[in-house]
Design an enzyme around this catalytic site. Structure first.
Site, mmCIF file in Angstrom:
data_model
loop_
_atom_site.group_PDB
_atom_site.id
_atom_site.type_symbol
_atom_site.label_atom_id
_atom_site.label_comp_id
_atom_site.label_asym_id
_atom_site.label_seq_id
_atom_site.Cartn_x
_atom_site.Cartn_y
_atom_site.Cartn_z
ATOM 1 N N GLY A 36 0.834 -1.206 0.000
ATOM 2 C CA GLY A 36 0.000 0.000 0.000
ATOM 3 C C GLY A 36 0.862 1.247 0.000
ATOM 4 O O GLY A 36 1.882 1.295 0.688
ATOM 5 N N ARG B 273 1.218 -5.175 -5.317
ATOM 6 C CA ARG B 273 1.463 -6.388 -4.522
ATOM 7 C C ARG B 273 1.556 -7.512 -5.554
ATOM 8 O O ARG B 273 0.552 -7.861 -6.158
ATOM 9 C CB ARG B 273 0.323 -6.620 -3.537
ATOM 10 C CG ARG B 273 0.183 -5.495 -2.507
ATOM 11 C CD ARG B 273 -0.979 -5.759 -1.552
ATOM 12 N NE ARG B 273 -1.025 -4.757 -0.492
ATOM 13 C CZ ARG B 273 -1.939 -3.782 -0.424
ATOM 14 N NH1 ARG B 273 -2.880 -3.681 -1.318
ATOM 15 N NH2 ARG B 273 -1.913 -2.919 0.582
ATOM 16 N N ASP C 273 5.613 -5.072 6.046
ATOM 17 C CA ASP C 273 6.111 -6.425 6.348
ATOM 18 C C ASP C 273 6.250 -7.313 5.109
ATOM 19 O O ASP C 273 7.253 -8.006 4.945
ATOM 20 C CB ASP C 273 5.129 -7.128 7.303
ATOM 21 C CG ASP C 273 5.481 -6.842 8.754
ATOM 22 O OD1 ASP C 273 6.551 -6.250 8.998
ATOM 23 O OD2 ASP C 273 4.681 -7.221 9.630
ATOM 24 N N THR D 29 4.376 2.641 5.536
ATOM 25 C CA THR D 29 2.967 2.228 5.602
ATOM 26 C C THR D 29 2.249 3.127 6.594
ATOM 27 O O THR D 29 2.812 3.459 7.639
ATOM 28 C CB THR D 29 2.796 0.745 6.032
ATOM 29 O OG1 THR D 29 1.461 0.545 6.507
ATOM 30 C CG2 THR D 29 3.750 0.344 7.132
ATOM 31 N N ASP E 177 -0.062 2.411 8.515
ATOM 32 C CA ASP E 177 -0.608 1.704 9.688
ATOM 33 C C ASP E 177 0.265 1.782 10.952
ATOM 34 O O ASP E 177 -0.216 1.500 12.042
ATOM 35 C CB ASP E 177 -0.827 0.223 9.351
ATOM 36 C CG ASP E 177 -2.026 0.018 8.444
ATOM 37 O OD1 ASP E 177 -2.641 1.010 8.048
ATOM 38 O OD2 ASP E 177 -2.337 -1.152 8.143
ATOM 39 N N ASP F 125 2.502 -0.363 11.724
ATOM 40 C CA ASP F 125 2.392 -1.730 12.237
ATOM 41 C C ASP F 125 3.661 -2.561 12.062
ATOM 42 O O ASP F 125 3.603 -3.783 11.964
ATOM 43 C CB ASP F 125 1.204 -2.442 11.557
ATOM 44 C CG ASP F 125 1.382 -2.533 10.040
ATOM 45 O OD1 ASP F 125 2.305 -1.885 9.506
ATOM 46 O OD2 ASP F 125 0.618 -3.254 9.404
ATOM 47 N N ARG G 32 -5.481 -2.389 9.609
ATOM 48 C CA ARG G 32 -6.001 -3.763 9.548
ATOM 49 C C ARG G 32 -5.795 -4.510 10.844
ATOM 50 O O ARG G 32 -6.707 -5.106 11.382
ATOM 51 C CB ARG G 32 -5.268 -4.518 8.436
ATOM 52 C CG ARG G 32 -6.081 -4.663 7.200
ATOM 53 C CD ARG G 32 -5.300 -5.395 6.165
ATOM 54 N NE ARG G 32 -4.040 -4.686 5.864
ATOM 55 C CZ ARG G 32 -3.378 -4.814 4.743
ATOM 56 N NH1 ARG G 32 -3.813 -5.619 3.812
ATOM 57 N NH2 ARG G 32 -2.250 -4.157 4.530
HETATM 58 O O1 F6P Z 1 -1.582 -1.192 5.057
HETATM 59 C C1 F6P Z 1 -2.118 0.028 4.731
HETATM 60 C C2 F6P Z 1 -3.587 -0.085 4.422
HETATM 61 O O2 F6P Z 1 -4.065 1.193 4.075
HETATM 62 C C3 F6P Z 1 -4.434 -0.696 5.520
HETATM 63 O O3 F6P Z 1 -4.757 0.206 6.536
HETATM 64 C C4 F6P Z 1 -5.631 -1.178 4.741
HETATM 65 O O4 F6P Z 1 -6.241 -2.262 5.376
HETATM 66 C C5 F6P Z 1 -5.017 -1.624 3.437
HETATM 67 O O5 F6P Z 1 -3.807 -0.924 3.305
HETATM 68 C C6 F6P Z 1 -5.904 -1.401 2.251
HETATM 69 O O6 F6P Z 1 -5.204 -1.752 1.134
HETATM 70 P P1 F6P Z 1 -5.681 -1.678 -0.384
HETATM 71 O O7 F6P Z 1 -7.044 -1.101 -0.419
HETATM 72 O O8 F6P Z 1 -4.665 -0.873 -1.077
HETATM 73 O O9 F6P Z 1 -5.665 -3.105 -0.837
#
Ligand code: F6P
Length: 321
Positions: free
Chosen positions: A12, A73, A104, A126, A128, A130, A172
């Site tokens: 992301g 991804r 990660d 990121t 998050d 996290d 998440r």
């Molecule tokens: O990891 C970052 C993040 O924005 C999370 O908070 C969210 O769950 C996820 O990515 C959403 O990802 P995408 O919509 O890009 O698949």
């Protein structure tokens, strides 16, 4: 022939990734590397989507959200065959060192490439926050400030209508955005995946208690990892009689100009990543720990468990009465 360094963003996107790319490119050139940008994460290495970068390729991007390198991804890269293909491509264009900016999953990719003979260093990017080994990830501050601005706006209309607003913010598995945004916006309740909750005790009773002292509008901040904001809004309305609305902030939190903190952190981390690679050190992830930029072995970093700031959560609960 000059040594070659590549840089990619993966997973992301996060505000501040561009500032990190800029730092990597500039520090790389300063250290005598030729620098190559890789488009769309690891898939750019599989399909050979790369381009030469110079000092001016990264002009005017420190203030821009998103990532000029695009991100993805890649499923193919998760296979050993994909990883070998990516490493072979690196060798074919003379890339011996790579900086991977992401979360990660991206660090797992960086480790896989290291195992295929490419010297890699990861930078935590990121929203998050996290990444267990680091107290801070690039994008977190911008995302929180965006969420805060949005909740402030929701609060205006909640106040005008004597309503309750349930707002879902991103995260998440990590409740950090919810926790800090909740504190900054004076939320009545903050629900995060790290702390078990009971809707009656942690939401309904708090609304009743605040109502009994004269409060007429309420904000409940919920982390994405908890979810269920529509149902929660209906439940609150049925139990309290207070008109309630649900809002999912979503991807607005991933965009926008990075804050000062994200720009500075991205710059410091980018330079550190290049320093390591220039010394021939790889399979590391850059981290911010106790006020310092440090680095960890990727496997060690991935095995660490993230510690939620329960003290800050308790602070939030103490003042939301
Ligand atoms: O990891 C970052 C993040 O924005 C999370 O908070 C969210 O769950 C996820 O990515 C959403 O990802 P995408 O919509 O890009 O698949």
């Amino acid at each position: 022939m000059a040594k070659k360094l590549a840089v990619l963003t993966s997973g992301g996107d996060a505000p501040g990734m561009n500032a990190a790319v800029r730092a990597v490119v500039r520090a790389g050139i300063y250290k005598g590397y030729e620098v190559v940008g890789v488009r769309r994460g690891f898939s750019g290495l599989i399909y050979g989507d790369v381009f030469d970068m110079n000092l001016r390729s990264v002009s005017d991007i420190i203030n821009r959200g998103g990532t000029i390198l695009y991100t993805a991804r890649s499923k193919t890269f998760m296979t050993l065959e994909g990883q070998k293909k990516a490493a072979d491509f690196c060798r074919s264009i003379g890339v011996e060192a790579l900086v991977v900016i992401g979360g990660d999953g991206s660090f797992r990719g960086a480790r896989a490439l290291y195992n295929q003979g490419i010297c890699t260093v990861g930078i935590p990017g990121t929203i998050d926050n996290d990444i267990a080994c680091s107290d801070y990830t690039i994008g977190f501050d911008t995302a929180m400030n965006t969420a805060m601005e949005m909740v402030d706006k929701i609060r205006d209309t909640a106040q005008s209508h004597d309503r309750c607003s349930v707002v879902e913010v991103m995260g998440r598995h990590c409740g950090d955005i919810a926790l800090e945004t909740g504190i900054a916006c004076g939320a009545t309740s903050i629900l995060v995946p790290e702390v078990p909750y009971n809707i009656e005790d942690d939401v309904i009773t708090k609304i009743y208690d605040q109502k009994s002292t004269g409060k007429k509008h309420f904000i409940v901040v919920v982390a994405e990892g908890v979810g269920g904001v529509e149902d929660l809004a209906k439940y609150i309305e049925n139990r309290t009689g207070i008109e309630t609305r649900a809002t999912i902030l979503g991807h607005v939190q991933r965009g926008g100009a990075p804050t000062l903190r994200d720009r500075v952190m991205a710059t410091a981390m980018g330079v550190e990543a290049v320093e390591l690679l220039a010394e021939g050190i790889g399979n590391r992830v850059i981290a911010y720990k106790d006020g310092k930029i440090v680095n960890f072995d990727i496997t060690e970093a991935l095995e660490m468990t993230r510690i939620f700031d329960k003290h800050l959560y308790d602070v939030a609960m103490e003042v939301s009465i």
